[in-house]
Enzyme design. Structure first.
Site, PDB file in Angstrom:
ATOM      1  N   GLU A 130      -1.727 -18.575   6.995  1.00 25.41           N
ATOM      2  CA  GLU A 130      -2.621 -19.468   7.825  1.00 25.41           C
ATOM      3  C   GLU A 130      -3.348 -18.283   8.883  1.00 25.41           C
ATOM      4  O   GLU A 130      -4.343 -18.441   9.171  1.00 25.41           O
ATOM      5  CB  GLU A 130      -2.028 -20.611   8.649  1.00 25.41           C
ATOM      6  CG  GLU A 130      -1.918 -21.536   7.536  1.00 25.41           C
ATOM      7  CD  GLU A 130      -3.018 -22.469   7.298  1.00 25.41           C
ATOM      8  OE1 GLU A 130      -3.898 -22.142   6.319  1.00 25.41           O
ATOM      9  OE2 GLU A 130      -3.198 -23.586   7.996  1.00 25.41           O
ATOM     10  N   THR A 182     -12.328 -23.313  10.917  1.00 26.45           N
ATOM     11  CA  THR A 182     -11.076 -23.610  11.885  1.00 26.45           C
ATOM     12  C   THR A 182     -10.970 -22.790  12.963  1.00 26.45           C
ATOM     13  O   THR A 182     -10.772 -23.340  14.209  1.00 26.45           O
ATOM     14  CB  THR A 182      -9.745 -23.726  11.178  1.00 26.45           C
ATOM     15  OG1 THR A 182      -9.841 -24.554   9.979  1.00 26.45           O
ATOM     16  CG2 THR A 182      -8.610 -23.844  12.006  1.00 26.45           C
TER      17      THR A 182
END
Ligand code: HSE
Length: 307
Positions: A130, A182
């Site tokens: 991530e 994001t």
């Protein structure tokens, strides 16, 4: 050649009041990953489908590759892995696309190596992936994709992940065809939060978890409120507040931004309501001519699995 195919579910992170600490998995969409053992100690991404050519094929730049590279280092493997990634969900959608790929690839790899590590031990590799995807090693997508269900990340250092029991709940997720990265959606957030908002957010988070354990739908409903993040991110999603309003008017227990958006989720007590909510949300996006997809499913309690 030894190979395995797995399904890793998409996820709804934050769940309104749980920024970076709460997420749940859905039954669909999700990614399919094929992993094969190879003799050289490296990771090769042989094929990616469903991404419109947008994802990097270099293993060290792709979340599916990164989690496996770190896994192989950890177990000091003399063998490597070849991956096929079949994206079955939109990218940059707020559905945890990068997380599903890294969860699927490392879970499949671990099985090929004889299930050496537990899911809890695999979590570290998916969190590092991530970081490559968006600059932050948050776990609220990877943990629910791995374990299934609603997952609380009580602490990050050291990581402390708790699966929360839920009553029967159906999720409606609408994905409007716009992209929100994001990283960008995190960068717009104010780092200073007024104390009174923190107090309200803590109250709602505790209320939501209590509502889940006690199967109190009323309490779940009034706790599905985001005092801090939603007001800052809503501007990234055209028509967000209208979509939310129709979801609640039509029986949803609550509604909010899925992860960092642009997808929006709602939770309902039954499937019929969840479907009606989806139709109504769809109409709101149609009004402003934004193409969209709706997914309705129960919360996925199993997480990543062999198919
Ligand atoms: N908790 C993360 C965020 C989820 O809201 O930025 C990103 O999918």
């Amino acid at each position: 050649m030894k190979q395995i195919k797995v399904f890793a579910p998409a996820t709804v992170a934050n769940v309104t009041c749980g920024y970076d600490v709460l997420g749940f998995a859905v039954e669909n969409p999700g990614d399919e990953i094929v992993a094969r053992l190879i003799d050289e100690p490296k990771v090769i991404i042989k094929k990616i489908t469903g991404d419109g050519g947008k994802l990097p094929i270099e293993a060290e730049k792709n979340t599916a590759g990164v989690s496996v590279i770190n896994y192989l280092k950890h177990i000091k493997s003399k063998q490597g892995i070849e991956l096929e990634i079949h994206k079955k969900m939109p990218l940059g959608s707020g559905l945890g696309s990068s997380a599903s790929s890294s969860v699927g690839s490392v879970f499949a790899t671990n099985l090929l190596f004889g299930n050496l590590l537990s899911k809890r031990e695999l979590l570290q590799f998916t969190m590092e992936a991530e970081r490559v995807a968006c600059g932050s090693a948050h776990a609220d997508n990877v943990a629910p994709s791995l374990f299934g269900g609603l997952v609380l990340i009580r602490n990050y250092d050291p990581i402390d992940v708790i699966k929360i029991k839920t009553p029967k709940l159906f999720a409606t997720v609408i994905h409007p065809e716009i992209i929100v990265k994001t990283e960008d959606a995190r960068n717009i957030l104010n780092k200073n939060v007024p104390l009174e908002k923190v107090v309200k957010q803590c109250g709602n988070l505790a209320g939501l978890i209590t509502g889940m354990f006690t199967e109190n739908y009323e309490l779940i409903s009034r706790s599905l409120v985001d005092e801090i993040i939603e007001p800052q991110r809503a501007k990234l999603i055209p028509n967000f507040y209208n979509v939310k309003e129709v979801a609640i008017e039509n029986g949803a227990l609550g509604c909010g931004i899925s992860g960092s958006g642009p997808s929006i989720f709602a939770l309902s007590k039954d499937e019929k309501t969840a479907e009606i909510v989806g139709e109504k949300m769809k109409k709101e996006f149609a009004k402003i001519k934004i193409e969209n997809d709706v997914f309705v499913s129960e919360i996925n309690n199993e997480g990543v699995k062999v198919i």
